[in-house]
Enzyme design. Structure first.
Site, mmCIF file in Angstrom:
data_model
loop_
_atom_site.group_PDB
_atom_site.id
_atom_site.type_symbol
_atom_site.label_atom_id
_atom_site.label_comp_id
_atom_site.label_asym_id
_atom_site.label_seq_id
_atom_site.Cartn_x
_atom_site.Cartn_y
_atom_site.Cartn_z
ATOM 1 N N LYS A 136 0.810 -1.236 0.192
ATOM 2 C CA LYS A 136 -0.035 0.003 -0.057
ATOM 3 C C LYS A 136 0.786 1.309 0.042
ATOM 4 O O LYS A 136 0.360 2.223 -0.452
ATOM 5 C CB LYS A 136 -0.979 0.004 1.292
HETATM 6 C C1 LIG Z 1 -4.412 -4.479 0.837
HETATM 7 C C2 LIG Z 1 -3.605 -5.932 0.953
HETATM 8 C C3 LIG Z 1 -4.009 -7.087 0.096
HETATM 9 C C4 LIG Z 1 -5.314 -6.761 -0.752
HETATM 10 O O1 LIG Z 1 -5.025 -5.788 -1.761
HETATM 11 P P1 LIG Z 1 -6.498 -5.329 -2.616
HETATM 12 O O2 LIG Z 1 -5.840 -4.043 -3.405
HETATM 13 O O3 LIG Z 1 -7.507 -4.899 -1.651
HETATM 14 O O4 LIG Z 1 -6.845 -6.515 -3.588
HETATM 15 C C5 LIG Z 1 -3.123 -8.019 0.185
HETATM 16 N N1 LIG Z 1 -2.056 -8.275 0.589
HETATM 17 C C6 LIG Z 1 -1.875 -7.158 1.680
HETATM 18 C C7 LIG Z 1 -0.613 -7.410 2.515
HETATM 19 C C8 LIG Z 1 -2.212 -5.892 1.813
HETATM 20 O O5 LIG Z 1 -2.187 -4.916 2.808
#
Ligand SMILES: *Cc1c(COP(=O)(O)O)cnc(C)c1O
Length: 471
Positions: free
Chosen positions: A113
């Protein structure tokens, strides 16, 4: 480039207009009105660019109301070795022949993120200064999103963050990451309740339109278009590292929850990046896997939403999924509104017509599911065979990738977090603690800054009113 809603509202908006927005006024999600196409000539030119320059090229195809020089300054400030730990920013490593892991988690909070949120922090600061405005970001988190938002917004002019989390329910590491921030524009509020209580308070505050307007309340959730756009870049960067020429096709395997990450892959593919397959990997919360196997989308109730050992993929519905369905349906806003509007809550889901299901193939999607036992076995096998320690979410991706890969097609698994964040599962799989970047050694011992409050929207709103204008 103009932006339109997935639900048929044809009002054309510019990038800066939607940057600070959540949903479109008709309840839909914002989408570019077309996908810019990347020619073979352009791909060849991009292949050798450093990450920040690649980001500039891609972003400027979608953003025409920020001067290019300003955009260059923003991406160069964002994608640095200092923040992401290497010159490649998203380095690729080969596990087996033609099976790669792309590291997206070397930013400040050790999850992918950061890739988008770090840019969002700089974009917000820039746009707010340009308008002479301020913004108070209100959010609820049980882990990754909240910390990524705080590390992106810390110290930024014109932005304050009010982040609610359920008291005592985050892992000690995640709590330390957030609560040790000393920046005066970051407010951690620990709610005496569970995550749903936090979300209810955010909803109550956001539905109070007078409060929202007076205190300039905004969000940074995963439906924000700028976040999705920032993620498109690393699909290109991964492709260039895994291939030698632009004649080759690759596949990406993406640990998925709200469908934001893999939706960025869909955008990259629509632009012309040679992607053969986009592999959606879910955990036990398999709404998306079920959809890609059957064409039925069935929102899960509370009793059917599981707390798993890959917690950032624990969802009951996928908030970005509507974007893909809009494209799947030939951008028919009326039909998308019919499927995702009020009827969705009433009926709890929908099933596509046979000809619509047939079309899914054309978009290159594949899917699979991984369970706790798969995750643990995959972490163990990867450690034993490759001395490579992966986190539980990446393990879900790798497990599904192995089951769906084709020998001649390079498969790139996106690493969405580092193992240091998920000590309990690593301990279970490997009988040892995860390794941790040196900069985060001893983080649990730092002084913590947070305010405890009962699960009461009125008290939280008072707190925001008091701190919204004078920090
Ligand atoms: C947010 C997240 C996901 C999922 O990603 P999306 O964009 O919501 O599909 C997967 N793995 C981790 C570690 C995350 O923080």
């Amino acid at each position: 480039m103009k932006y339109i809603s997935t639900r048929g509202d044809q009002t054309q908006r510019s990038f800066s207009e939607i940057l600070l927005e959540g949903l479109a006024p008709d309840g839909g999600l914002y989408m570019p009105d077309h996908y810019p196409k990347v020619s073979a000539f352009t791909l060849a030119r991009w292949r050798t660019l450093p990450y920040a320059e690649l980001a500039l090229e891609i972003l400027s195809m979608f953003i025409d109301d920020i001067p290019r020089d300003d955009l260059r300054t923003l991406v160069e400030k964002t994608y640095t070795r200092h923040t992401f730990g290497s010159d490649e920013i998203v380095p690729l490593r080969e596990l087996d022949d033609n099976l790669y892991i792309e590291a997206l988690s070397n930013g400040p909070t050790l999850a992918f993120k950061d890739m988008a949120m770090q840019l969002l922090g700089n974009l917000f600061e820039y746009e707010l200064a340009r308008r002479g405005e301020e913004l108070n970001i209100l959010g609820a988190t049980s882990g990754d999103t909240g910390s990524a938002a705080e590390y992106a917004m810390r110290g930024k002019q014109g932005v304050r963050v009010f982040m609610l989390s359920p008291q005592g329910r985050m892992s000690p590491f995640q709590q330390a990451q957030m609560f040790s921030l000393a920046d005066p524009n970051i407010h951690n509020i620990a709610i005496e309740g569970v995550f749903d209580d936090c979300q209810d308070i955010v909803k109550a505050a956001s539905n109070d339109l007078e409060f929202k307007r007076r205190h300039k309340i905004g969000t940074v959730n995963s439906i924000n278009w700028a976040r999705l756009l920032a993620q498109v870049v690393y699909y290109f960067a991964g492709y260039f590292q895994a291939t030698e020429s632009n004649d080759e096709k690759v596949a990406f395997a993406v640990p998925s929850g709200n469908f934001g990450n893999v939706c960025a892959g869909h955008v990259a593919r629509m632009m012309g990046l040679p992607i053969k397959h986009l592999v959606v990997a879910t955990n036990e919360n398999d709404v998306l896997d079920e959809f890609f196997r059957t064409g039925s989308y069935r929102v899960r109730g509370g009793a059917e939403t599981y707390e798993t050992s890959s917690p950032s993929m624990d969802i009951s519905k996928a908030s970005n999924f509507e974007r893909f369905v809009f494209d799947l349906l030939g951008r028919d806003g009326a039909r998308t509104a019919q499927l995702f509007g009020p009827g969705l809550a009433q009926q709890g889901g929908f099933a596509l017509a046979p000809d619509e299901v047939e079309r899914i193939r054309l978009f290159g999607f594949r899917s699979g599911k991984s369970t706790h036992a798969d995750r643990v076995a995959t972490i163990r096998a990867t450690w034993e065979q490759h001395q490579d320690m992966i986190d539980p979410h990446t393990a879900d991706g790798l497990k599904v990738a192995r089951s769906l890969r084709e020998v001649d097609v390079p498969m790139i698994v996106l690493e969405t977090a580092l193992p240091a964040k998920f000590a309990a599962t690593i301990e279970e799989a490997l009988g040892r603690q995860p390794t941790r970047p040196v900069t985060l050694e001893g983080i649990e011992a730092l002084p913590k800054r947070f305010t405890v409050m009962p699960a009461d929207a009125a008290q939280v709103k008072d707190y925001i009113a008091e701190h919204a204008s004078n920090s």
